[in-house]
Write an enzyme that holds these catalytic residues in place. Sequence first.
Site, mmCIF file in Angstrom:
data_model
loop_
_atom_site.group_PDB
_atom_site.id
_atom_site.type_symbol
_atom_site.label_atom_id
_atom_site.label_comp_id
_atom_site.label_asym_id
_atom_site.label_seq_id
_atom_site.Cartn_x
_atom_site.Cartn_y
_atom_site.Cartn_z
ATOM 1 N N SER A 53 18.654 -53.456 -19.764
ATOM 2 C CA SER A 53 17.506 -53.894 -20.558
ATOM 3 C C SER A 53 17.107 -52.846 -21.585
ATOM 4 O O SER A 53 17.567 -51.701 -21.550
ATOM 5 C CB SER A 53 16.309 -54.210 -19.653
ATOM 6 O OG SER A 53 15.693 -53.010 -19.215
ATOM 7 N N GLY A 54 16.191 -53.263 -22.471
ATOM 8 C CA GLY A 54 15.658 -52.366 -23.479
ATOM 9 C C GLY A 54 14.396 -51.663 -23.027
ATOM 10 O O GLY A 54 13.767 -50.961 -23.831
ATOM 11 N N ASP A 55 14.022 -51.839 -21.791
ATOM 12 C CA ASP A 55 12.824 -51.179 -21.257
ATOM 13 C C ASP A 55 13.058 -50.937 -19.772
ATOM 14 O O ASP A 55 14.202 -50.968 -19.311
ATOM 15 C CB ASP A 55 11.580 -52.032 -21.529
ATOM 16 C CG ASP A 55 10.328 -51.190 -21.754
ATOM 17 O OD1 ASP A 55 10.102 -50.268 -20.944
ATOM 18 O OD2 ASP A 55 9.583 -51.441 -22.714
ATOM 19 N N ASP A 56 11.994 -50.691 -19.015
ATOM 20 C CA ASP A 56 12.151 -50.376 -17.594
ATOM 21 C C ASP A 56 12.861 -51.515 -16.859
ATOM 22 O O ASP A 56 12.547 -52.686 -17.056
ATOM 23 C CB ASP A 56 10.774 -50.158 -16.963
ATOM 24 C CG ASP A 56 9.980 -49.063 -17.675
ATOM 25 O OD1 ASP A 56 10.589 -48.042 -18.039
ATOM 26 O OD2 ASP A 56 8.767 -49.259 -17.864
#
Length: 487
Positions: free
Chosen positions: A266-269
């Site tokens: 993913s692009g975040d957590d």
Amino acid sequence: MNLFLKVNMRIEGMRLVCALIVVMIVLLNSEKGESRKSKVVERSRNWFEYNAINCREHSASLSDYGGVGDGKTSNTKAFEYAIRNLSEYASKGGAQLYVPAGKWLTGSFSLISHFTLYLNKDAVLLASQDMNEWPVINPLPSYGRGRDAAAGRYTSLIFGTNLTDVIITGDNGTIDGQGAFWWQQFHKKKLKYTRPYLIELLFSENIQISNLTLLNSPSWHVHPTYSSNIIIKGITINAPVTSPNTDGINPDSCTNTRIEDCYIVSGDDCVAVKSGWDEYGIKFGMPTKQLAIRRLTCISPYSATIALGSEMSGGIEDVRAEDITAINTESGVRIKTAVGRGGYVKDIYVKRMYLHTMKWAFWMTGNYGSHADSHYDPNALPVIKGINYRDVVAENVNMAARLEGISKDPFTGICMANVTIGMAAKHKKQIWTCTDIEGVTSGVTPQPCDLLPDQGPKKITACDFPPENIPIDMVELKKCSYTLKHA
């Protein structure tokens, strides 16, 4: 054999296991998610079985309600019509809506209680890019405003509130949020409302989300909120690592949750544990607690494997993470908070974590500055205590730890035992940075900062999990079998 030799032998074994896991992940996930496939047995084209918290007495296909799986025709009304008709069975053994093979374009739709949404292995739900198919609803009460804009938010693709006994599952069927459209609007600052999530259930209980592939959510992928008794299992999540705010799984003010056997890029957590934002979260006062995270694999170069916060104003407690693997990820388990958050993060337990190619192995920050508005209470200081890590192996790490508490509000009760961190060839000169923290270590390499004194090898078994299970671990899934009249 002395204790130090035993520990070193164990560390070398863990290094080998970590390397093998990396190879296995690459091989397994090159097979289009076959390792996340549900245990479905097919005797004929219309017969299937799977494991679930509850089976249903009635089952129907989306095709029976006018659904068209050509990837072009909107099926929003077909989903609404099907679910509305199946609601009559809620008190008669429950109902299942089967989504056959095909590409099913749809906007947001809401689920009902005692209901299963099941996706065939070749079924793809495609999120509509017509904003008229995404109703706008009020911000969450524990947040006070939308995250992208101060006004409301678009309803999530699969949505539900005040439900009980809800299952979203399949034979590794796919839900594609087609998020690029939304990401462009976000970057261009053209959004009047906050982007939708893929799956969001509010004020609900007895939830199962399992055996699915989730792609390219406009924002967060899975967001159970103000809910309890939740199983999230066998989920594959994939979004570009540069996509904005595409968190994987975000339990938010939830109780009694287990997340197992998930693979997330993913692009975040990959997993973000939350409980409300500043004064709104403090007022709402609903913590996330009794959370188990097991056998998670994460790739997220710019974010955390597991984040606690930053929206944690309702409190986070009793989180247990074990058998966690992260590759090319910014940090392992990260605590994010700030002055004005209030709340607490306490009784956190992590063991058997394998990290490879990381910016930080450990990261805690008390200066995460994002606020809902200017009305937060500067005297609302978060309490961070009882943070436990043991049996951690990390390789190719730029910095062992960045641990930054809050002045006059230190993070306390930090415990690290049996930790080996292999530094990258061009690692930071200062391997550990520690301010406003208190804790102890045992068997940690390289040598920690002075604020984490070594207690010696006799404490190598410190920082362990509580012996008792959380209640959701006692829930066993049933085998459910179905024959459809129409595929």
